[in-house]
Design an enzyme around this catalytic site. Structure first.
Site, PDB file in Angstrom:
ATOM      1  N   SER A  92      -6.326  38.222 -13.838  1.00 31.15           N
ATOM      2  CA  SER A  92      -7.692  37.512 -13.756  1.00 31.15           C
ATOM      3  C   SER A  92      -8.783  38.826 -14.015  1.00 31.15           C
ATOM      4  O   SER A  92      -8.481  39.915 -15.273  1.00 31.15           O
ATOM      5  CB  SER A  92      -7.706  37.457 -12.163  1.00 31.15           C
ATOM      6  OG  SER A  92      -8.918  35.949 -12.293  1.00 31.15           O
ATOM      7  N   ASP A 214      -2.537  27.381 -13.738  1.00 34.26           N
ATOM      8  CA  ASP A 214      -3.798  27.655 -13.409  1.00 34.26           C
ATOM      9  C   ASP A 214      -4.675  26.669 -13.610  1.00 34.26           C
ATOM     10  O   ASP A 214      -5.202  26.102 -14.926  1.00 34.26           O
ATOM     11  CB  ASP A 214      -3.859  29.315 -14.586  1.00 34.26           C
ATOM     12  CG  ASP A 214      -5.252  29.866 -13.771  1.00 34.26           C
ATOM     13  OD1 ASP A 214      -6.101  29.042 -13.194  1.00 34.26           O
ATOM     14  OD2 ASP A 214      -5.170  31.214 -13.849  1.00 34.26           O
ATOM     15  N   HIS A 242      -2.551  30.922 -11.248  1.00 36.72           N
ATOM     16  CA  HIS A 242      -3.265  31.188 -11.155  1.00 36.72           C
ATOM     17  C   HIS A 242      -2.878  32.073 -10.148  1.00 36.72           C
ATOM     18  O   HIS A 242      -2.799  33.813 -10.775  1.00 36.72           O
ATOM     19  CB  HIS A 242      -4.675  30.790 -10.643  1.00 36.72           C
ATOM     20  CG  HIS A 242      -5.779  32.398 -11.281  1.00 36.72           C
ATOM     21  ND1 HIS A 242      -6.181  33.053 -12.675  1.00 36.72           N
ATOM     22  CD2 HIS A 242      -6.758  33.020 -10.187  1.00 36.72           C
ATOM     23  CE1 HIS A 242      -7.060  33.787 -12.481  1.00 36.72           C
ATOM     24  NE2 HIS A 242      -7.159  34.084 -11.544  1.00 36.72           N
TER      25      HIS A 242
END
Length: 264
Positions: A92, A214, A242
């Site tokens: 991320s 995700d 995610h």
């Protein structure tokens, strides 16, 4: 997952060093499953807390710049013995810290792995990839404070459960509610920096790992970044949300072990 990736330590050909970098609001704790699997396979694994994250006791105001925030990663690379390289894995927002580390220490990075992560290019401002996040993303109960120094974000419990952790075990979501912290995307600070350079960050081998389930950084957005940055290879995780390190840890550990064995 390859059959050789998770062999006991005694059976591995050579130990590789991996540094796992968490995303916004999280800490090194989110890698506990993957780090355990990789260490069992004989690899040397670090999962540092970025500044004002995880168990790092500093408040966010004591990490006013993105470089301050990323310093634990930069210090880890700086401390590597001469000639040693590490595989960096950014999840991320951790992709931005990995990019910064590759820019600062390209000779110490065996490969930069972006796990459903922001992956900047060398043609645009550093924040371009963050600002290109699809506008339709529903941040739900997340809270931002533009007046905070640096501007802060807290990912709300509903947002985490529905958008990031939807495939994760309930106990991992419960863990996040005990450990999630206020953080920042450092957009204004990063805008003041020049683009990442082609001869440093751009020269480091990159691998992108797509998390196909995700709901926040959706697959189409991940593919857009892949199309704009030369990568050595792309890997896919069909059953990962995610938080791929929690929803599909065995599969991810297998990919990372294979990547380390290939590039390190």
């Amino acid at each position: 997952m390859s059959s050789s990736s998770m062999l006991p330590a005694a059976a591995t050909a050579a130990s590789k060093r991996l540094i796992l970098v968490h995303g916004t609001g999280h800490g090194g704790w989110c890698w506990y499953k993957v780090a355990t699997l990789l260490r069992a396979a004989g690899h040397r694994v670090d999962a540092p807390d970025m500044a004002a994250s995880g168990a790092d006791a500093r408040p966010l105001r004591d990490a006013p710049t993105f470089e301050d925030y990323s310093r634990p990663l930069l210090d880890a690379l700086r401390a590597l013995p001469p000639g040693e390289k590490a595989v960096l894995v950014g999840h991320s927002f951790g992709g931005m810290s990995v990019a910064l580390a590759a820019e600062e220490f390209p000779d110490k990075v065996a490969a930069a792995v972006f796990l459903t992560a922001f992956m900047p290019d060398c043609a645009h401002p550093r924040t371009h990839t963050i600002e290109a996040l699809p506008a339709g993303l529903d941040w739900m109960d997340s809270v931002t404070d533009e007046g905070h120094a640096p501007p802060s974000v807290f990912l709300g419990p509903q947002f985490l459960r529905r958008m990031l952790y939807q495939l994760c075990p309930e106990e991992d979501y419960t863990l996040s509610q005990s450990l999630a912290r206020v953080s920042s995307y450092y957009v204004a600070d990063q805008r003041r920096r020049p683009p990442f350079s082609a001869d440093r960050y751009g020269a480091v081998s990159k691998v992108y790992v797509v998390a196909k389930q995700d709901l926040a950084m959706v697959e189409q957005y991940q593919r857009q970044m892949i199309a704009s940055v030369p990568v050595a290879e792309v890997r896919e995780m069909a059953g990962a949300d995610h938080m791929a390190m929690l929803s599909a840890p065995e599969v991810l550990a297998g990919h990372l072990a294979d990547i380390a064995n290939t590039y390190a």
